[in-house]
Scaffold this motif. Structure first.
Motif, PDB file in Angstrom:
ATOM      1  N   SER A 346      50.436  35.733  46.880  1.00  0.00           N
ATOM      2  CA  SER A 346      49.513  36.371  47.825  1.00  0.00           C
ATOM      3  C   SER A 346      48.719  37.449  47.091  1.00  0.00           C
ATOM      4  N   GLN A 347      47.416  37.359  47.167  1.00  0.00           N
ATOM      5  CA  GLN A 347      46.574  38.345  46.473  1.00  0.00           C
ATOM      6  C   GLN A 347      46.719  39.716  47.116  1.00  0.00           C
ATOM      7  N   ARG A 348      46.958  39.750  48.403  1.00  0.00           N
ATOM      8  CA  ARG A 348      47.147  41.059  49.054  1.00  0.00           C
ATOM      9  C   ARG A 348      48.437  41.706  48.574  1.00  0.00           C
ATOM     10  N   GLU A 349      49.443  40.886  48.368  1.00  0.00           N
ATOM     11  CA  GLU A 349      50.697  41.452  47.881  1.00  0.00           C
ATOM     12  C   GLU A 349      50.551  41.943  46.435  1.00  0.00           C
ATOM     13  N   LEU A 350      49.837  41.169  45.630  1.00  0.00           N
ATOM     14  CA  LEU A 350      49.617  41.607  44.234  1.00  0.00           C
ATOM     15  C   LEU A 350      48.907  42.961  44.223  1.00  0.00           C
ATOM     16  N   ARG A 351      47.919  43.070  45.093  1.00  0.00           N
ATOM     17  CA  ARG A 351      47.170  44.337  45.171  1.00  0.00           C
ATOM     18  C   ARG A 351      48.086  45.477  45.617  1.00  0.00           C
ATOM     19  N   ARG A 352      48.896  45.195  46.640  1.00  0.00           N
ATOM     20  CA  ARG A 352      49.774  46.236  47.184  1.00  0.00           C
ATOM     21  C   ARG A 352      50.803  46.689  46.137  1.00  0.00           C
ATOM     22  N   LEU A 353      51.350  45.713  45.419  1.00  0.00           N
ATOM     23  CA  LEU A 353      52.361  46.056  44.413  1.00  0.00           C
ATOM     24  C   LEU A 353      51.751  46.888  43.278  1.00  0.00           C
ATOM     25  N   ALA A 354      50.516  46.549  42.917  1.00  0.00           N
ATOM     26  CA  ALA A 354      49.879  47.249  41.787  1.00  0.00           C
ATOM     27  C   ALA A 354      49.288  48.596  42.178  1.00  0.00           C
ATOM     28  N   GLU A 355      49.070  48.778  43.467  1.00  0.00           N
ATOM     29  CA  GLU A 355      48.328  49.950  43.975  1.00  0.00           C
ATOM     30  C   GLU A 355      48.765  51.304  43.391  1.00  0.00           C
ATOM     31  N   PRO A 356      50.060  51.608  43.317  1.00  0.00           N
ATOM     32  CA  PRO A 356      50.411  52.938  42.779  1.00  0.00           C
ATOM     33  C   PRO A 356      50.064  53.120  41.307  1.00  0.00           C
ATOM     34  N   TYR A 357      49.786  52.029  40.629  1.00  0.00           N
ATOM     35  CA  TYR A 357      49.594  52.101  39.185  1.00  0.00           C
ATOM     36  C   TYR A 357      48.174  51.776  38.737  1.00  0.00           C
ATOM     37  N   PHE A 358      47.456  51.001  39.558  1.00  0.00           N
ATOM     38  CA  PHE A 358      46.160  50.498  39.100  1.00  0.00           C
ATOM     39  C   PHE A 358      45.281  50.216  40.306  1.00  0.00           C
ATOM     40  N   HIS A 359      44.120  50.834  40.323  1.00  0.00           N
ATOM     41  CA  HIS A 359      43.222  50.664  41.466  1.00  0.00           C
ATOM     42  C   HIS A 359      42.666  49.239  41.500  1.00  0.00           C
ATOM     43  N   TYR A 360      42.674  48.661  42.695  1.00  0.00           N
ATOM     44  CA  TYR A 360      42.276  47.246  42.804  1.00  0.00           C
ATOM     45  C   TYR A 360      40.815  47.004  42.483  1.00  0.00           C
ATOM     46  N   ARG A 361      39.986  48.035  42.573  1.00  0.00           N
ATOM     47  CA  ARG A 361      38.569  47.780  42.309  1.00  0.00           C
ATOM     48  C   ARG A 361      38.186  47.943  40.833  1.00  0.00           C
ATOM     49  N   LEU A 362      39.165  48.231  40.015  1.00  0.00           N
ATOM     50  CA  LEU A 362      38.880  48.311  38.578  1.00  0.00           C
ATOM     51  C   LEU A 362      38.843  46.890  38.027  1.00  0.00           C
ATOM     52  N   THR A 363      37.702  46.262  38.156  1.00  0.00           N
ATOM     53  CA  THR A 363      37.622  44.855  37.772  1.00  0.00           C
ATOM     54  C   THR A 363      37.195  44.695  36.321  1.00  0.00           C
ATOM     55  N   GLY A 364      37.389  43.504  35.850  1.00  0.00           N
ATOM     56  CA  GLY A 364      37.163  43.196  34.435  1.00  0.00           C
ATOM     57  C   GLY A 364      38.444  42.554  33.968  1.00  0.00           C
ATOM     58  N   GLY A 365      38.345  41.354  33.421  1.00  0.00           N
ATOM     59  CA  GLY A 365      39.570  40.653  33.043  1.00  0.00           C
ATOM     60  C   GLY A 365      40.422  40.396  34.264  1.00  0.00           C
ATOM     61  N   GLU A 366      41.712  40.679  34.136  1.00  0.00           N
ATOM     62  CA  GLU A 366      42.642  40.393  35.224  1.00  0.00           C
ATOM     63  C   GLU A 366      42.851  41.608  36.121  1.00  0.00           C
ATOM     64  N   GLY A 367      42.179  42.717  35.803  1.00  0.00           N
ATOM     65  CA  GLY A 367      42.251  43.906  36.640  1.00  0.00           C
ATOM     66  C   GLY A 367      43.686  44.310  36.947  1.00  0.00           C
ATOM     67  N   HIS A 368      43.947  44.551  38.240  1.00  0.00           N
ATOM     68  CA  HIS A 368      45.280  45.006  38.639  1.00  0.00           C
ATOM     69  C   HIS A 368      46.314  43.877  38.622  1.00  0.00           C
ATOM     70  N   MET A 369      45.837  42.634  38.456  1.00  0.00           N
ATOM     71  CA  MET A 369      46.745  41.492  38.624  1.00  0.00           C
ATOM     72  C   MET A 369      47.903  41.490  37.640  1.00  0.00           C
ATOM     73  N   LEU A 370      47.688  41.999  36.433  1.00  0.00           N
ATOM     74  CA  LEU A 370      48.772  41.936  35.451  1.00  0.00           C
ATOM     75  C   LEU A 370      49.965  42.756  35.918  1.00  0.00           C
ATOM     76  N   ILE A 371      49.676  43.895  36.502  1.00  0.00           N
ATOM     77  CA  ILE A 371      50.762  44.729  37.013  1.00  0.00           C
ATOM     78  C   ILE A 371      51.334  44.090  38.272  1.00  0.00           C
ATOM     79  N   GLY A 372      50.445  43.631  39.138  1.00  0.00           N
ATOM     80  CA  GLY A 372      50.888  42.977  40.371  1.00  0.00           C
ATOM     81  C   GLY A 372      51.771  41.772  40.089  1.00  0.00           C
ATOM     82  N   LYS A 373      51.382  40.967  39.117  1.00  0.00           N
ATOM     83  CA  LYS A 373      52.140  39.749  38.803  1.00  0.00           C
ATOM     84  C   LYS A 373      53.531  40.093  38.255  1.00  0.00           C
ATOM     85  N   ALA A 374      53.578  41.113  37.406  1.00  0.00           N
ATOM     86  CA  ALA A 374      54.874  41.499  36.828  1.00  0.00           C
ATOM     87  C   ALA A 374      55.826  41.942  37.931  1.00  0.00           C
TER      88      ALA A 374
END
Lengths: 503, 390
Positions: A346-374
């Protein structure tokens, strides 16, 4: 005054419609499976298409001869690969043959990330080879409809949807491959079935009926059973692959920069195969996740801009529907393969998980997804370990790797191996990965033996049960997840449930 | 804030949104990356919110990084990004209670409307999230010192959304803040930034007029805004000034219509570009704000007769600069303008080698500038009268 008489941005000559029958589209950048399927989709629309040859180590050296100093390794590898291809074609068909009979098509995205500027490096290749007359076209990844000057290549709805299907199917077969090969009883069987599966799906894409032009075509793709039928045929091949799941193997989720993480070859030291040889089960990254991310970023931006967007509710409904249909299509195809391939996160969950560490609007490459995926892999017990592949000099990934320092402080249990890939430092990269893998192996084994103890089963007892129920040894037999990470641990628990007459 | 500015602020403030006194709020802002180029915005923005004071960290220096930043960086990157650790660390030792580290996603570029986007480099926009981790992983260094850390997402390129993101970030630290106040403060910030920009461009025009009148060469610097930071750009521009060469920065070049029409008019007439600020003839992936401006600066430098040398500054491992190396050099050199690059700039200032190179370049400037000016003048229509000061 002409300030830059000798310098103008590269502009390819037109590619005319009437040239289609004799001009071959060259493209690359994905796995051989995806590329073969895209070939089917392109041929279906009347194009001659040919993927670039597989990346080799020497492409890095060739690339360095052409591109400006300081390029990241995906840029250098792909530029070198293009140069090698064009040089070979030049030898075979002469300079005019290359210029007239081939065009190269590449995509750009990410805006400020270097991915959006790869074509600048490819231009250096064309200059270096004295092939400025060769035609190279940059397409926008996010546009359903576009055409190159002259109309020789028209990206319309049927082609876009065919390419999407090719991408999905490539992802699903890759998932089947990586969940099966580590456990196959007959060595080499998985690879053989992968090849056969891709050939069936290539034919399916190549012979896809063209129903409707735009909306009609879209509806057909959404509701047809054409592709699920092809996948069911493929599933029969996988039914014949026997696996031994009683091998506790660490599950390693691959994340990282788009090209490096999806690549299978010398561009990333063949790290997925290497991990398998080292006793791991790899979870490959589907291309579909990245596309899903791009769709959701549009939704997130729309939500933020709500007070300023005219017709917000309509736009939001349309965007949400697109996201829903995207996922639904992927899930339908998964189902045809017995739900063995992993669902999209779920992309919303990835965003939520990454939120404390990486702002979702910082785009470029995989953005917050790397933290969210981990964190997703950790919380959903999807993998024992994360292997993040970042190219040396990657702009966005180095930033999320740095932010992971806090994630690791908060989740010390998370096994995380960020591997910097330069393309020419294999031993260094693999030995770093191996250090973390050692701990992952230990965890996989501990978990396995804990489940054996918990269920009171022995390997002998399970083998006996398998003899009586051989269908559970099929690669396509779906083993539910019971809250354990490893395939073997879940399998043992599942067998215990079956023995008790429960699932 | 000047008396006149205060009056303007009061005049523009809607009824019911009187400025609240927030003397207790002491804001610290690191002087890093794209804060160079947007600092006037931040000062005016926080002044409008009525904070007690705004403190910037010092300019980047090896000492700053060694003292406050070492051990806080958790990855390998270009030095301008890593240096942020030193800035944040230094501010933790200042008299502040609110640390604001903006994640500047896009910039208010003068090229907006002529390019695809005005985004920051991905590392530049993401740097705060990265460096922050180094101050949190072994305990919250901000909380230990009673400092609130706030890192707003800052899309200058989306001015309607800018107040929203700033408000979202600041409300956790300044509880009584309202959206209306933030909107107004953003307006003030933009106004201050425009004013600073206008003055800087006016000064550049003054330099060009001086060069024209005295037939003297100038040097144009193509870099990123933060290379103005002496610890990042190593004051290479100042070395040229010391030798008597006026220095122009690409991001503050004059934009008067008569000047741009003189330089780019023919290209517009011939349809190669739509407007003097259009760069699509030489650069097609015009997403990055700084890159776009560097490319436009190269075009400007290649045309203006009195710019006889262009100096390119680039930091070690700059992925944004890398694809531009060949295009920029070729744009500049194709008009006969001299091009020199100081690449791979890093933490250490190589003073000796910089000086030797500058002296060598100065020799070429002295030797060839007059010929270059003459050749470039020949390709242009007569010099506009606005450029000559009698």
């Amino acid at each position: 005054m002409r300030g830059q008489q000798d310098y103008l941005a590269y502009r390819p000559r037109p590619f005319r419609k009437e040239e289609r029958s004799k001009v071959t589209l060259l493209y690359g950048g994905l796995t051989w499976k995806h590329e073969r399927l895209l070939q089917g989709a392109l041929e279906n629309m009347g194009y001659r298409a040919k993927p670039l040859p597989q990346i080799e180590r020497k492409d890095l050296d060739i690339g360095k001869e052409f591109v400006d100093v300081g390029a990241c390794c995906p840029t250098t590898f792909t530029a070198g690969n293009l140069a090698r291809t064009l040089e070979t074609l030049k030898k075979e068909e002469g300079e005019d043959g290359v210029k007239e009979n081939y065009v190269f098509v590449t995509v750009g995205a990410c805006g400020p990330c270097r991915f959006g500027q790869y074509h600048e490096s490819y231009e250096r290749v064309l200059e270096g080879l004295n092939l400025r007359e060769f035609r190279m076209y940059l397409l926008d990844l996010m546009r359903m409809e576009q055409a190159v000057e002259g109309g020789g290549l028209e990206i319309n709805t049927p082609l876009t949807l065919g390419l999407f299907m090719g991408m999905f199917l490539g992802d699903l077969i890759t998932d089947m491959e990586y969940s099966t090969r580590p456990y196959e009883k007959e060595q080499g069987k998985t690879d053989k079935v992968v090849e056969e599966s891709i050939q069936i799906l290539y034919e399916a894409l190549k012979n896809r009926p063209l129903r409707g032009k735009k909306w009609g075509n879209l509806l057909w793709h959404l509701f047809t059973d054409y592709f699920t039928k092809a996948l069911k045929e493929v599933k029969k091949l996988w039914d014949e692959v026997e696996v031994d799941r009683l091998q506790p193997k660490p599950k390693v989720k691959i994340t990282g920069e788009f090209w490096l993480q999806t690549h299978e070859g010398e561009g990333n030291y063949n790290i997925k195969r290497w991990l398998e040889r080292e006793g791991a089960e790899v979870i490959p990254p589907p291309v579909a996740v990245w596309m899903d991310y791009l769709i959701h970023m549009e939704i997130f931006k729309l939500e933020d801009a709500k007070p300023f967007v005219k017709g917000y509710f309509l736009k939001k409904t349309v965007a949400t529907l697109v996201a829903y249909l995207y996922r639904r299509t992927y899930d339908r195809l998964r189902k045809a393969l017995g739900n063995i391939p992993n669902p999209l996160p779920s992309q919303r969950e990835l965003r939520r998980l990454a939120e404390p560490y990486f702002h979702y609007r910082l785009t470029g490459g995989e953005g917050h997804m790397l933290i969210g995926k981990a964190l997703y892999a950790l919380k959903h017990k999807q993998a024992h370990m994360i292997c993040e592949l970042s190219p040396y000099g990657c702009l966005p990934n180095t930033m999320s790797v740095g932010a992971m320092a806090k994630v690791l402080a908060d989740y010390p249990h998370l096994l995380y191996a960020p591997i910097e890939v330069k393309g020419d430092a294999e031993v260094h990269a693999l030995s770093r990965c191996q250090m973390v893998l050692t701990e992952a192996k230990k965890r996989a084994k501990e978990e396995f033996y804990q489940v054996l103890e918990m269920t009171g089963l022995t390997l002998e007892r399970i083998r006996e049960f398998e003899e009586d129920n051989p269908h559970i040894r099929r690669a396509t037999y779906h083993v539910p997840r019971y809250g354990f990470v490893g395939t073997a641990a879940n399998y043992v628990y599942h067998v215990a449930q079956l023995m008790r007459g429960r699932r | 804030m000047s008396f006149l500015t205060s009056l303007t602020l009061l005049k523009r403030r809607p009824s019911g949104t009187e400025r609240k006194s927030r003397e207790w709020v002491k804001v610290g802002i690191p002087r890093f990356l794209n804060v160079w180029g947007t600092a006037p915005f931040w000062t005016a923005f926080f002044q409008s919110l009525g904070v007690g004071k705004v403190v910037f960290s010092s300019e980047t220096s090896e000492e700053q990084y060694r003292t406050y930043g070492k051990g806080r960086v958790t990855m390998d990157s270009c030095y301008p990004v890593k240096a942020l650790a030193g800035h944040i660390g230094e501010l933790l030792h200042k008299d502040i209670n609110l640390l604001v580290v903006p994640m500047i996603y896009s910039l208010p570029s003068f090229l907006k409307g002529y390019v695809q986007d005005t985004l920051s480099c991905t590392r530049v926009m993401m740097a705060p999230e990265n460096i922050k981790a180094g101050f949190l992983r072994e305990g919250d260094e901000f909380a230990k010192r009673g400092i609130r850390y706030v890192s707003p997402f800052v899309p200058f390129g989306e001015p309607e959304l800018l107040p929203l993101y700033l408000y979202r970030a600041l409300r956790s630290a300044i509880e009584d803040i309202t959206m209306e106040e933030v909107k107004l403060a953003v307006e003030e910030g933009f106004k201050a930034l425009r004013e600073f920009d206008r003055k800087a461009r006016e000064l550049s025009l003054k330099i060009i007029r001086w060069c024209t009148t005295n037939n003297r060469p100038a040097v144009l610097i193509l870099a990123r805004p933060y290379h103005m930071d002496p610890g990042i750009g190593h004051e290479i521009d100042a070395e040229f000034q010391l030798l008597g060469y006026p220095v122009l920065w690409y991001n503050y070049l004059p934009l008067e219509d008569w000047l741009l029409n003189w330089l780019f008019g023919k290209d517009v007439e011939e349809g190669r570009i739509r407007h003097p600020l259009d760069i699509s003839d030489v650069w097609t992936s015009s997403y990055s704000s700084n890159t776009n401006e560097i490319i436009w600066g190269a075009k400007f430098g290649s045309r203006l007769p009195w710019i006889t040398a262009v100096i390119r500054l680039s930091s070690y491992e700059c992925g944004m600069d890398q694809p531009t190396f060949t295009p920029v050099q070729r744009i500049v050199e194709s008009s006969g303008t001299m091009f020199f690059k100081f690449g791979e700039l890093d933490e250490t200032k190589p003073s000796g080698s910089v000086r030797i190179r500058v002296e060598t370049i100065a020799y070429y400037l002295q030797q060839y500038s007059q010929k270059i000016i003459e050749a470039k003048l020949k390709r242009l229509p007569p010099v506009p009268h606005q450029l000559v000061v009698y």
